[in-house]
Structures are given as structure tokens and as C-alpha cells.
Design an enzyme around this catalytic site. Sequence first.
Site, short mmCIF file in Angstrom:
data_model
loop_
_atom_site.label_atom_id
_atom_site.label_comp_id
_atom_site.label_asym_id
_atom_site.label_seq_id
_atom_site.Cartn_x
_atom_site.Cartn_y
_atom_site.Cartn_z
N ASN A 9 0.88 -1.17 0.00
CA ASN A 9 0.00 0.00 0.00
C ASN A 9 0.91 1.22 0.00
O ASN A 9 1.46 1.59 1.03
CB ASN A 9 -0.89 -0.03 1.25
CG ASN A 9 -1.69 1.24 1.43
OD1 ASN A 9 -1.75 2.09 0.54
ND2 ASN A 9 -2.31 1.39 2.61
N TRP A 10 1.06 1.83 -1.18
CA TRP A 10 2.02 2.93 -1.30
C TRP A 10 1.51 4.22 -0.68
O TRP A 10 2.26 5.19 -0.55
CB TRP A 10 2.37 3.16 -2.77
CG TRP A 10 3.14 2.02 -3.40
CD1 TRP A 10 3.64 0.91 -2.77
CD2 TRP A 10 3.49 1.89 -4.78
NE1 TRP A 10 4.28 0.10 -3.67
CE2 TRP A 10 4.21 0.67 -4.91
CE3 TRP A 10 3.28 2.66 -5.93
CZ2 TRP A 10 4.71 0.23 -6.14
CZ3 TRP A 10 3.78 2.22 -7.15
CH2 TRP A 10 4.49 1.02 -7.25
N LYS A 11 0.23 4.25 -0.33
CA LYS A 11 -0.38 5.47 0.24
C LYS A 11 -0.10 6.66 -0.68
O LYS A 11 -0.04 6.50 -1.89
CB LYS A 11 0.10 5.67 1.68
CG LYS A 11 -0.12 4.41 2.53
CD LYS A 11 0.04 4.62 4.00
CE LYS A 11 -0.20 3.29 4.72
NZ LYS A 11 -0.11 3.40 6.17
N HIS A 95 -9.46 1.14 4.95
CA HIS A 95 -8.18 1.35 5.63
C HIS A 95 -8.41 2.29 6.81
O HIS A 95 -9.22 3.21 6.73
CB HIS A 95 -7.14 1.92 4.67
CG HIS A 95 -5.78 1.95 5.25
ND1 HIS A 95 -5.36 2.94 6.11
CD2 HIS A 95 -4.74 1.08 5.15
CE1 HIS A 95 -4.12 2.67 6.49
NE2 HIS A 95 -3.73 1.56 5.92
N GLU A 97 -6.83 4.72 7.87
CA GLU A 97 -6.66 6.15 7.56
C GLU A 97 -7.92 6.71 6.90
O GLU A 97 -8.28 7.87 7.11
CB GLU A 97 -5.41 6.34 6.67
CG GLU A 97 -4.13 6.18 7.50
CD GLU A 97 -2.94 5.62 6.75
OE1 GLU A 97 -2.91 5.69 5.51
OE2 GLU A 97 -2.02 5.09 7.42
N GLU A 167 -5.36 -4.92 10.74
CA GLU A 167 -4.36 -3.88 10.93
C GLU A 167 -4.65 -3.11 12.21
O GLU A 167 -5.45 -2.18 12.21
CB GLU A 167 -4.39 -2.90 9.75
CG GLU A 167 -4.10 -3.54 8.42
CD GLU A 167 -3.50 -2.53 7.44
OE1 GLU A 167 -2.39 -2.79 6.97
OE2 GLU A 167 -4.13 -1.49 7.18
N GLY A 173 2.43 2.37 10.74
CA GLY A 173 3.37 3.48 10.55
C GLY A 173 4.07 3.90 11.84
O GLY A 173 4.69 4.96 11.89
N SER A 212 3.45 -2.02 10.39
CA SER A 212 4.89 -2.05 10.61
C SER A 212 5.54 -3.39 10.30
O SER A 212 6.46 -3.82 11.00
CB SER A 212 5.22 -1.59 12.04
OG SER A 212 4.80 -0.24 12.24
N GLY A 233 2.80 -1.08 4.27
CA GLY A 233 2.87 0.35 3.96
C GLY A 233 4.30 0.78 3.69
O GLY A 233 4.85 0.54 2.61
N GLY A 234 4.92 1.41 4.68
CA GLY A 234 6.25 2.01 4.51
C GLY A 234 7.27 1.10 3.84
O GLY A 234 8.01 1.53 2.94
P1 PGA Z 1 2.83 0.36 7.66
O1 PGA Z 1 1.36 0.55 7.04
O2 PGA Z 1 3.37 -0.93 7.08
O3 PGA Z 1 3.60 1.57 7.19
O4 PGA Z 1 2.68 0.30 9.13
C1 PGA Z 1 0.51 -0.54 6.88
C2 PGA Z 1 -0.80 -0.09 6.29
O5 PGA Z 1 -1.26 1.02 6.61
O6 PGA Z 1 -1.42 -0.82 5.47
#
Ligand code: PGA
Length: 250
Positions: A9-11, A95, A97, A167, A173, A212, A233-234
Site C-alpha cells: 500500500n504505497w499510500k 483502511h 486512515e 491492521e 506506521g 509495521s 505500507g512504509g
Molecule cells: P505500515 O502501514 O506498514 O507503514 O505500518 C501498513 C498499512 O497502513 O497498510
Amino acid sequence: MRTPLVAGNWKMNGTRETIAALLDGILAGIGDVKAAEVAVCPPYPYLAEVGQRLAGSPVAWGAQNASQEEKGAFTGEVSVTMLKDFDCRYVIVGHSERRTLYGETDEVVAAKFARVRDAGMAPILCVGETLEEREAGVTEQVVERQLKAVVDKVGAAAIADGVIAYEPVWAIGTGRTATPEQAQEVHAFIRGLLAGHDGAVAEGVRILYGGSVKGANAAELFAKPDIDGGLIGGASLVADEFLTICRAAG
Ligand code: PGA
């Protein structure tokens, strides 16, 4: 036997240049990923280019969100028909967010799940508790409520066409990963909830862990019986790190 899935997930990250380099890196190493399915979810403007680059490769692509509306006067929104037009296989829905920053309710998320599925793509449904909820001991209630909204809307059998991602919000993050045991406990709980509706669906649906995940902790998470890969994510923005996670999944 569930095929593990690792989805990046590149956000809201990347430029044409950095994304081209990231895809070069992923494609250079993807041959070593034998048994897991791999997908990336770029920001909307890059979907066409990413799709062209990945077509014919083992890496699938998807979107990070979609409108719950079919089409029309919804300025700034993107429909599932458009995403299907660009051959997305997956669409992330719900998600944390989106839920916390954009006020998406369980009902909105359920409507999005239904739209994505009806369009012939696989929704990746995100569920998970906040730190406050975990500390209050209501993790299971929260996850159950989030899942129930979708099951009520589409029926338990339809869950088989999607993927679930657990999640924990406090792990996203933050560098603070759930322990494999903490994650497994919730994954088993989710599978158990589904088993209460339909044993075959519960057995077949993939439940990813997200929050994470790194190259260094992926293998111990994926070794758990109910963890079928990850939503990353990251670490999905760094080709070598992402590939290490993919290899850990198979
Ligand atoms: P993260 O994000 O790996 O940066 O913690 C995961 C996500 O939001 O899907």
C-alpha cells in the site's frame, strides 16, 4: 491451502520517477518469490503506468480506495468501473486512515466492499482496533463490529471473493508491530467468526496482517497458522525490503 498474498500500500507517496525505479527493483527480484502472490496499490494517477509496466509479470496491481457510488456528480471520486478499466485486481477498502481521517463508517466501508466485488475485483477489507480500544479490552468487539457490517451487507459467502487485512491502528506506521502471538489471536478470532457463518469461507479466505511489517519481522508473523501474508505500507516503498517480505511469505 491458502496462497499467501503480500500487497504493498504505497499510500500518498511517489513520483513517476521514484515509482519507475521501485518497479524496476521489484521486477528484478520477483523471480525469487515462489509461492506467494504479490500486488502493489499505487496512488490513482499512476495506475495506468503501473499496470502497463506490470502486465504479463507475476505482480498484480490495485487501488487504495474507491467510491461507493456508481458514477455521476461526485467531484474528486473514482469509481470501481474506472478501476476495473485499468485492470485492477484488488481495491483496499476501509483502511484505518480512511476511517479515521475521512470519516468512513462501517456502512460506507460495507457499501464499498459490495461495489468492488460487484465490479469483479477483490476488496481488501481492513479491520483493526485503536490503541485506546486495545487497552480497554474491546479489540474483539471492534473487529467483530467492522466485519459484521460487511457480512450483513453482502452475506458471508461473498467474503470469499475478498481478502481481510487485520491492521491494529496502533501498529500502522509506528514501528510498533503486533507480536506474532497478538496478531495470530485476532486472526484466529476473525476466522472463527466467519466459521460461524460458513466453514468453507472461513477456511479459504486470506487474512493478512498489516502494521509495521518489515523484512526483519515478516517471517515470524507469516509463520502463524492464520496469517496469510501482509498489507505493507512504509516497507513497500523500498524494493529490497518489500522483496524480503514477499520471500518470507513464500
Ligand atoms: P505500515 O502501514 O506498514 O507503514 O505500518 C501498513 C498499512 O497502513 O497498510
